[in-house]
Design a protein around this motif. Sequence first.
Motif, mmCIF file in Angstrom:
data_model
loop_
_atom_site.group_PDB
_atom_site.id
_atom_site.type_symbol
_atom_site.label_atom_id
_atom_site.label_comp_id
_atom_site.label_asym_id
_atom_site.label_seq_id
_atom_site.Cartn_x
_atom_site.Cartn_y
_atom_site.Cartn_z
ATOM 1 N N CYS A 193 44.218 53.743 41.313
ATOM 2 C CA CYS A 193 43.048 52.912 41.009
ATOM 3 C C CYS A 193 43.493 51.495 40.660
ATOM 4 O O CYS A 193 44.640 51.269 40.276
ATOM 5 C CB CYS A 193 42.288 53.458 39.810
ATOM 6 S SG CYS A 193 41.774 55.171 39.954
ATOM 7 N N ASN A 194 42.564 50.574 40.795
ATOM 8 C CA ASN A 194 42.736 49.216 40.279
ATOM 9 C C ASN A 194 41.740 48.996 39.152
ATOM 10 O O ASN A 194 40.587 49.422 39.268
ATOM 11 C CB ASN A 194 42.369 48.178 41.354
ATOM 12 C CG ASN A 194 43.531 47.844 42.246
ATOM 13 O OD1 ASN A 194 44.571 48.482 42.196
ATOM 14 N ND2 ASN A 194 43.348 46.818 43.071
ATOM 15 N N SER A 239 39.461 46.243 38.195
ATOM 16 C CA SER A 239 38.938 45.076 38.916
ATOM 17 C C SER A 239 37.889 44.396 38.044
ATOM 18 O O SER A 239 37.515 44.904 36.990
ATOM 19 C CB SER A 239 38.305 45.506 40.237
ATOM 20 O OG SER A 239 39.228 46.228 41.017
ATOM 21 N N ARG A 271 39.703 41.719 42.626
ATOM 22 C CA ARG A 271 40.111 43.115 42.842
ATOM 23 C C ARG A 271 41.196 43.557 41.859
ATOM 24 O O ARG A 271 41.425 44.733 41.664
ATOM 25 C CB ARG A 271 40.622 43.308 44.269
ATOM 26 C CG ARG A 271 39.520 43.317 45.312
ATOM 27 C CD ARG A 271 40.089 43.509 46.706
ATOM 28 N NE ARG A 271 40.857 44.728 46.828
ATOM 29 C CZ ARG A 271 42.141 44.787 47.166
ATOM 30 N NH1 ARG A 271 42.814 43.683 47.421
ATOM 31 N NH2 ARG A 271 42.769 45.947 47.259
ATOM 32 N N ASP A 279 37.374 50.848 46.973
ATOM 33 C CA ASP A 279 37.848 49.470 47.023
ATOM 34 C C ASP A 279 37.303 48.760 48.265
ATOM 35 O O ASP A 279 37.585 49.155 49.384
ATOM 36 C CB ASP A 279 39.385 49.504 47.058
ATOM 37 C CG ASP A 279 39.993 48.122 46.908
ATOM 38 O OD1 ASP A 279 39.266 47.123 47.099
ATOM 39 O OD2 ASP A 279 41.194 48.053 46.615
ATOM 40 N N LYS A 319 38.181 46.018 49.408
ATOM 41 C CA LYS A 319 39.305 45.286 50.015
ATOM 42 C C LYS A 319 39.091 43.778 50.090
ATOM 43 O O LYS A 319 40.010 43.033 50.403
ATOM 44 C CB LYS A 319 39.655 45.806 51.425
ATOM 45 C CG LYS A 319 40.165 47.223 51.439
ATOM 46 C CD LYS A 319 41.653 47.292 51.216
ATOM 47 C CE LYS A 319 42.020 48.617 50.699
ATOM 48 N NZ LYS A 319 43.134 49.283 50.750
ATOM 49 N N PRO A 343 31.414 47.420 45.276
ATOM 50 C CA PRO A 343 32.295 48.560 45.543
ATOM 51 C C PRO A 343 31.692 49.419 46.645
ATOM 52 O O PRO A 343 30.468 49.546 46.723
ATOM 53 C CB PRO A 343 32.317 49.330 44.222
ATOM 54 C CG PRO A 343 31.837 48.380 43.192
ATOM 55 C CD PRO A 343 30.955 47.387 43.875
ATOM 56 N N LEU A 353 38.315 51.030 40.521
ATOM 57 C CA LEU A 353 38.084 51.369 41.930
ATOM 58 C C LEU A 353 39.163 52.335 42.429
ATOM 59 O O LEU A 353 40.311 51.945 42.608
ATOM 60 C CB LEU A 353 38.092 50.095 42.783
ATOM 61 C CG LEU A 353 37.071 49.016 42.395
ATOM 62 C CD1 LEU A 353 37.218 47.794 43.311
ATOM 63 C CD2 LEU A 353 35.648 49.574 42.480
ATOM 64 N N ARG A 408 41.235 54.875 45.053
ATOM 65 C CA ARG A 408 41.569 55.001 46.471
ATOM 66 C C ARG A 408 42.771 55.936 46.619
ATOM 67 O O ARG A 408 43.362 56.361 45.633
ATOM 68 C CB ARG A 408 41.881 53.627 47.083
ATOM 69 C CG ARG A 408 43.138 52.955 46.527
ATOM 70 C CD ARG A 408 43.295 51.571 47.159
ATOM 71 N NE ARG A 408 44.608 50.995 46.971
ATOM 72 C CZ ARG A 408 45.040 50.407 45.862
ATOM 73 N NH1 ARG A 408 44.242 50.339 44.802
ATOM 74 N NH2 ARG A 408 46.246 49.902 45.799
#
Length: 409
Positions: A96-97, A99, A110, A166, A168, A174, A225, A227
């Motif tokens: 995850c980030n 963000s 992000r 994400d 991107k 989101p 977020l 991924r």
Amino acid sequence: MKGIIMIIDGMADRPLKELDNKTPLEAAKTPNMDKMAKIGINGIMDPIKPGIRAGSDTSHISILGYDPYQVYTGRGPFEAAGVGIEVLPGDIAFRCNFSTASEEGLIIDRRAGRIREKTKQLASSLNSIQLEGFEDVEIIFKESTGHRSVLVLRGSGLSDQVSDADPKKEGKAPKEILGLDGSTEAEKTARVLNKFVSESYNILKDHPLNLERIEAGKPPGNIVLPRGAGAVPDVQPFNEKYGLKSACIAETGLIMGIGKLAGMDIIEVEGATGGADTDLDSISQSIIENASKYNFLLINIDGADEAGHDGNLQEKVNFLEKVDAVIGEVMKIPDTCFILTADHSTPISVMDHTGDPVPLVINGPEIRVDDVEKFDERSATKGGLCRIRGSDIMNILMDIMNKSEKFGA
Ligand code: ZN
Ligand code: ZN
């Protein structure tokens, strides 16, 4: 006898015009690696199969004797294990980030201004939360380095066949997470994740640390977020598979996570950064110390890969010359079968991994020494090992260590 596999991440490369058609490894002054070539048996290795562009994770899985096509479902599980979460087979794990979301719900940064400080506090406010309607799903959440973090979902009826949140790109909302295979498990997991993403915003937007960041003019880490979904695989422990007492000395969470999932002891090295500025003396020391405690060490040193991804030729050459000193120290460990190789090529010209084979050399007692005198991509092709695959390495090592069982009568 001990076994040591030392992987200089992304060391191999392609010939470069700037170096008169030499590779960085051919151009670098590496007297210890060359000595290994002289007193060892050499060859080239395809980490997975010829031409396959291996990730660091899938390559290491293959080198340890596991089938990456079976074991590897995504990066999440290895990252989760690497940050110290005790993952269980069947858990669904995500990278995850942290963000930054605007009040309108758009992602405006992000990486939340590459937030570094106190993400542990943000993470602990999300760990173990209960999502309404999904009380049967356990949420495990932990910070990783920088803006990164890891999410693990534990419970029945979950799947890793889900898309990423994400977007991107900045300025977009989101992405809604969707099930990818039409199964009820994937649908449920997607609903859990969408709920988690919106809950993360509700909990983090007024977190004191974020209010502090806003005050200081920094973007808050106010949404998470996920991924890179993957189901935690059920792998046979490395020590049981080979009858060894093993440890992993690595710089990045990803490689530590692979060691962890294989049941190896993880040795943390002070001053290891995973970059060209890493403390190589400290890594050397840690290897020497632990060589007396274990009969197998997996070592990964990461700086050359980073230089390759950055397309920084001089830094790659310099790093290979510096890491040569570590190899000199490892060569002094007695009664050892010592294998030096890379996990893939990271050519300066490509700035990413390629499928070119990598050089490999083995030192040890009773080795059938060949005529190769230098350690590099082209010299190694003339060696006695010829061309092997990553999945051959443990078999060869176990044979040289006289720990193999005979096949047949
Ligand atoms: Zn790598
Ligand atoms: Zn890489």
